[in-house]
Design an enzyme around this catalytic site. Structure first.
Site, PDB file in Angstrom:
ATOM      1  N   LYS A   1       0.878  -1.296  -0.036  1.00 54.07           N
ATOM      2  CA  LYS A   1       0.099   0.004  -0.011  1.00 54.07           C
ATOM      3  C   LYS A   1       0.908   1.264  -0.067  1.00 54.07           C
ATOM      4  O   LYS A   1       1.008   1.740   1.044  1.00 54.07           O
ATOM      5  CB  LYS A   1      -0.788   0.110   1.080  1.00 54.07           C
ATOM      6  CG  LYS A   1      -2.168   0.771   0.921  1.00 54.07           C
ATOM      7  CD  LYS A   1      -3.004   0.206  -0.205  1.00 54.07           C
ATOM      8  CE  LYS A   1      -4.286   0.713  -0.427  1.00 54.07           C
ATOM      9  NZ  LYS A   1      -5.358   0.162  -1.465  1.00 54.07           N
TER      10      LYS A   1
ATOM     11  N   SER B   1      -8.718  -1.196  -5.654  1.00 50.55           N
ATOM     12  CA  SER B   1      -9.084  -0.780  -4.242  1.00 50.55           C
ATOM     13  C   SER B   1     -10.471  -0.794  -3.990  1.00 50.55           C
ATOM     14  O   SER B   1     -11.078  -1.920  -4.428  1.00 50.55           O
ATOM     15  CB  SER B   1      -8.395   0.360  -3.601  1.00 50.55           C
ATOM     16  OG  SER B   1      -8.130  -0.040  -2.292  1.00 50.55           O
TER      17      SER B   1
END
Length: 586
Positions: free
Chosen positions: A189, A385
């Site tokens: 991330k 996402s």
């Protein structure tokens, strides 16, 4: 004083009268004259593929007709453009397409979809010609589909491969006292990595390299087929900058003709058998697309496939053509689910993600709808996402080879100004009735309890996210966790690891939806229909230039985009499931 007051009142009254009269004329003109311009397609016409007004897949429609009447740009969506090109194949009045100095805001997957439509158009035997003073890599990718490619003699060609540049702020935070408190799950991330380190992690470098390589391979594969140049040779050209001048580009067969624009038009006239002193008939692709979109289509069947467009960042509220809102998305799914004529649904996703809560609410609505009707997902530039979250439980998922997807991970970022405040002499004290009564304050150091509770929330959402994907993709939690961790993939990579089912565009998804619904004849219906109020109406008056337009003029388009990114960061609340970085390929 009374006399002056009466005079002033009279002047104000006259002013108000003329303003109302002016507004009335404009409104009447908009109602009765707004659609008076009829696009007439003359015989032997050439479509000019100007894309400056095309950005989104879906241009949108509104429940309040006033919003449409007064919209600043009567825009069309990319899907309208592709449908128009499909129609132009069999339109006897259309003889070819001219791609003239075109620039666009389209992403790579959108460019791929448009390029495929142009490739299909060529099968009709009609020509495509392209001219530009200079070519960026993205524009050349689109233009390379043409039968003949022209370039200005003093222009330039950008063909050198792809790169990524990431800035890191760890030292800046320490020196300035402005700190971003990061709470995340997922080693990939990388959206928050610049706040934690001064250099790229091995994991981030790995995923970025793989991503760029996959996108580049997709690009050169298509160029190779159109230009009959091997992929190996194209990589050699890029590596050595062997096409940096017009003559070099021609020598390497990336372009066909080095000439000025007037000679380009002469070549089109010759193809149309038009005298060189005469003009040839042209029609803008946006005008042609609007004409095709507003022409009634006869269908012998009442069956429909609903196409629901989810484009932009995922946020709460109603949403619009650039924001995926809970209101418009859930309402569209409910309407399509209850409509007896709608036999299947295609969800077109083009989103880097956003609010984890809103993503889950949309996911739930899809889950309810899937029990009634089949849902097929078509991924555009991004379905990452939160964008992947709302796609993962569909019956079938399609992606373009260069779609950016995955990024199954979550994070939270909390700005903290304690260091800066201390340096300039500001001290903050809190009074509370209970140990954890105070909300987070950027002027008080983050405590371990708050960090632990927030991390617990992040971990909960991550587990939920992975579970949703595992259920939707018929995988185990461990299998999803292995390919998750916030890592992004291209569509071709996602196919190999099971995140998508097939490589293809929106048309392929529609055909699959029809197959699942067991229907052969059908029409399509576009959603959402956005609900706008009077404030939106007056904000879009054509004679009242928007605040955004003024700002763009003053600071320039690029600086305006940076300002918009900062503004987006300020509006993000709660835990985010969003693409770890933004990719713009030129």
């Amino acid at each position: 004083m009374r006399f002056l007051g009466n005079v002033l009142a009279t002047i104000i009254g006259i002013f108000v009268f003329f303003m109302l009269f002016f507004f009335g004329i404009v409104i009447v003109g908009a109602i009765f004259g707004g659609n008076s311009e009829v696009v007439i397609i003359k015989s032997d016409s050439v479509i000019e593929l100007n894309l400056d007004r095309v950005q989104n897949d879906y241009a949108g429609k509104y429940s309040d007709p006033w919003v449409t009447i007064f919209s600043e740009n009567k825009a069309v969506g990319l899907i309208d453009i592709i449908n128009a090109i499909e129609k132009a194949k069999t339109d006897t009045d259309i003889k070819g397409i001219s791609i003239l100095n075109t620039t666009s805001n389209l992403g790579m997957a959108q460019s791929k979809a448009l390029r495929d439509a142009l490739e299909d158009f060529k099968k009709s035997g009609k020509f495509i010609m392209a001219y530009a003073n200079s070519y960026s890599q993205k524009e050349y990718y689109l233009n390379s589909v043409a039968n003949t490619i022209y370039i200005n003699p003093v222009g330039d060609m950008d063909f050198k491969g792809l790169s990524a540049e990431i800035m890191f702020f760890k030292d800046f935070q320490e020196k300035s006292g402005l700190k971003m408190e990061v709470i995340r799950h997922g080693k990939y991330k990388s959206a928050v990595e610049p706040f934690l380190a001064n250099e790229m992690s091995d994991a981030n470098r790995e995923q970025t390299t793989a991503l760029l390589t996959s996108v580049w391979n997709s690009v050169v594969s298509d160029i190779s087929k159109s230009r009959n140049i091997s992929v190996m040779k194209l990589n050699e050209i890029a590596n050595g900058l062997l096409a940096r001048t017009p003559e070099m580009a021609k020598s390497e067969k990336l372009v066909d003709v080095v000439a000025y624009e007037d000679l380009y038009h002469s070549a089109i006239k010759k193809a149309l058998k038009v005298a060189n002193n005469d003009d040839y008939n042209k029609v803008s692709i946006t005008d042609y697309a609007q004409k095709i979109a507003t022409t009634s289509k006869n269908s012998s069947s009442s069956d429909e496939i609903a196409i629901i467009y989810a484009q932009g960042e995922i946020m709460g509220g109603e949403g619009d053509v650039t924001v995926i809102g809970e209101g418009s998305m859930r309402r569209s799914l409910q309407e399509a689910r209850k409509n007896k004529n709608v036999k299947a649904i295609v969800l077109r996703v083009d989103s880097p993600g956003g609010s984890a809560l809103t993503s889950d609410l949309i996911w739930r609505e899809i889950e309810l709808t899937k029990k009634v009707k089949p849902i097929v997902v078509s991924m555009g530039n991004y379905a990452a996402s939160g964008g992947y979250y709302i796609a993962c439980n569909a019956n079938t998922i399609f992606a373009e080879a260069n779609t950016i997807t995955g990024s199954i991970g979550v994070f939270g970022v909390l700005p903290n100004f304690t260091g800066l405040a201390t340096r300039i002499g500001i001290n903050t004290e809190q009074v509370k009735t209970h140990q954890n009564a105070a909300n987070y304050s950027p002027f008080v150091p983050i405590d371990d309890t708050f960090k632990a509770v927030t991390l617990e929330g992040v971990e909960h959402i991550y587990r939920t996210f992975v579970t949703r994907v595992a259920q939707g993709r018929k995988m185990t939690f461990a299998q999803v966790d292995e390919i998750a961790q916030g890592r992004v993939w291209t569509g071709s990579e996602a196919l190999k690891i099971g995140l998508v089912d097939k490589i293809g565009g929106l048309d392929d998804a529609i055909l699959k939806a029809a197959s699942l619904a067991k229907i052969k004849e059908y029409s399509t219906q576009n959603y959402p229909e956005y609900e706008k109020n009077l404030n939106d109406l007056f904000a879009n008056l054509p004679f009242a230039k928007s605040k955004a337009s003024f700002i763009k003029e003053e600071i320039g388009e690029e600086n305006y985009q940076i300002m918009q990114k900062i503004k987006k960061l300020q509006t993000r609340t709660g835990i985010q499931a969003i693409m770890p970085f933004e990719i713009n390929i030129n």
